[in-house]
Write a protein that holds these residues in place. Sequence first.
Motif, short mmCIF file in Angstrom:
data_model
loop_
_atom_site.label_atom_id
_atom_site.label_comp_id
_atom_site.label_asym_id
_atom_site.label_seq_id
_atom_site.Cartn_x
_atom_site.Cartn_y
_atom_site.Cartn_z
N TRP A 184 -0.04 9.63 9.41
CA TRP A 184 0.84 8.77 8.62
C TRP A 184 0.11 8.29 7.37
CZ3 TRP A 184 0.49 3.31 7.82
CH2 TRP A 184 1.58 2.77 7.16
N LEU A 185 -1.14 7.87 7.52
CA LEU A 185 -1.92 7.42 6.36
C LEU A 185 -2.09 8.55 5.34
CD1 LEU A 185 -4.60 5.21 8.12
CD2 LEU A 185 -2.87 4.42 6.49
N LYS A 186 -2.33 9.75 5.84
CA LYS A 186 -2.49 10.91 4.92
C LYS A 186 -1.19 11.14 4.15
CE LYS A 186 -3.85 15.71 4.67
NZ LYS A 186 -4.24 16.92 5.37
N SER A 187 -0.08 11.06 4.84
CA SER A 187 1.22 11.25 4.20
C SER A 187 1.48 10.17 3.15
CB SER A 187 2.32 11.23 5.25
OG SER A 187 3.59 11.28 4.66
N VAL A 188 1.19 8.91 3.51
CA VAL A 188 1.39 7.80 2.59
C VAL A 188 0.46 7.93 1.38
CG1 VAL A 188 1.03 5.31 2.32
CG2 VAL A 188 2.28 6.18 4.28
N GLY A 189 -0.75 8.39 1.60
CA GLY A 189 -1.74 8.48 0.53
C GLY A 189 -1.57 9.67 -0.40
N THR A 190 -0.67 10.58 -0.04
CA THR A 190 -0.43 11.75 -0.87
C THR A 190 0.55 11.40 -1.98
OG1 THR A 190 -0.78 13.20 1.03
CG2 THR A 190 0.34 14.16 -0.88
N LYS A 191 0.06 11.39 -3.20
CA LYS A 191 0.94 11.07 -4.34
C LYS A 191 1.81 12.27 -4.68
CE LYS A 191 -1.94 7.58 -6.38
NZ LYS A 191 -2.49 6.98 -7.56
N ARG A 192 3.08 11.99 -4.86
CA ARG A 192 4.04 13.01 -5.28
C ARG A 192 4.70 12.49 -6.55
NH1 ARG A 192 4.48 11.33 -0.40
NH2 ARG A 192 3.91 12.58 1.37
N GLU A 193 4.71 13.29 -7.56
CA GLU A 193 5.24 12.88 -8.87
C GLU A 193 6.65 12.32 -8.72
OE1 GLU A 193 4.95 11.89 -12.67
OE2 GLU A 193 3.34 12.94 -11.60
N GLY A 194 6.83 11.07 -9.16
CA GLY A 194 8.15 10.45 -9.16
C GLY A 194 8.63 9.95 -7.81
N GLY A 250 0.82 -1.21 0.00
CA GLY A 250 0.00 0.00 0.00
C GLY A 250 0.85 1.26 0.00
N MET A 251 1.96 1.25 0.76
CA MET A 251 2.86 2.42 0.76
C MET A 251 3.41 2.68 -0.63
SD MET A 251 5.12 2.14 4.28
CE MET A 251 6.34 3.30 3.68
N ARG A 252 3.90 1.62 -1.29
CA ARG A 252 4.48 1.80 -2.62
C ARG A 252 3.46 2.32 -3.62
NH1 ARG A 252 7.53 -2.41 -0.64
NH2 ARG A 252 6.03 -4.03 -1.20
N LYS A 253 2.20 1.95 -3.43
CA LYS A 253 1.13 2.34 -4.36
C LYS A 253 0.36 3.58 -3.91
CE LYS A 253 0.26 -2.47 -5.61
NZ LYS A 253 -0.68 -3.59 -5.50
N ASN A 254 0.74 4.18 -2.76
CA ASN A 254 -0.02 5.29 -2.17
C ASN A 254 -1.48 4.91 -1.96
OD1 ASN A 254 2.03 6.88 -4.32
ND2 ASN A 254 2.07 7.58 -2.21
N ASP A 255 -1.72 3.66 -1.60
CA ASP A 255 -3.07 3.13 -1.47
C ASP A 255 -3.41 2.89 0.00
OD1 ASP A 255 -5.45 1.69 -1.51
OD2 ASP A 255 -4.83 0.37 -3.15
N LEU A 278 -5.82 -0.10 0.90
CA LEU A 278 -5.14 -1.38 1.02
C LEU A 278 -4.53 -1.53 2.42
CD1 LEU A 278 -4.43 -3.85 -0.78
CD2 LEU A 278 -2.31 -2.67 -1.37
N ILE A 279 -3.93 -0.46 2.92
CA ILE A 279 -3.32 -0.48 4.25
C ILE A 279 -4.38 -0.62 5.33
CG2 ILE A 279 -1.97 0.84 5.92
CD1 ILE A 279 -0.57 2.17 3.48
N ARG A 280 -5.44 0.16 5.24
CA ARG A 280 -6.49 0.15 6.27
C ARG A 280 -7.14 -1.22 6.43
NH1 ARG A 280 -8.61 5.40 7.79
NH2 ARG A 280 -7.56 7.03 6.60
N GLN A 281 -7.15 -2.03 5.37
CA GLN A 281 -7.76 -3.36 5.45
C GLN A 281 -7.09 -4.25 6.49
OE1 GLN A 281 -7.47 -4.83 1.44
NE2 GLN A 281 -9.19 -3.59 0.71
#
Length: 151
Positions: A75-85, A35-40, A43-46
Amino acid sequence: MKKLFTILFIAFSATAFAQTDEEQIKASINQVFDGMRKNDTTLIRQVLHPSCFLKSVLKTKTGEVKLQDDAIIGWLKSVGTKREGVILDERLTSYDIKVDGAMAMAWTPYELYVSDKFIHCGVDLFTLMKTEKGWQIIGIVDTRRKENCKQ
């Protein structure tokens, strides 16, 4: 003979596809990092129990060791925030899993990379509980350091 073959096939299939507690625990933990790698964060919350906590054992600049509480929502908000590249890639180097009934812990050394750049290493300590949804993470405590890492 046909009945015997069918019974043996069903028994073998059930055994072959049954996962051990340890395999299920690894799958729950790996789902966090997938989930971290995918910004998902869905998936993590499950695999996170609703009461899950996140803490870090840190050393201050003066050398004092302290326990830092981190808000899991932040932490979840940070992980879920997509940053280009930018790809958050926490790589576990091993697992040491202990199970007692419906409770387990997993000691997992890791190395954190952001877009293939090494950031730090440490250990994640997961506490898990077996629920009707499977093995859920009820707590995560980590350490972070830049020295003595196997890069």
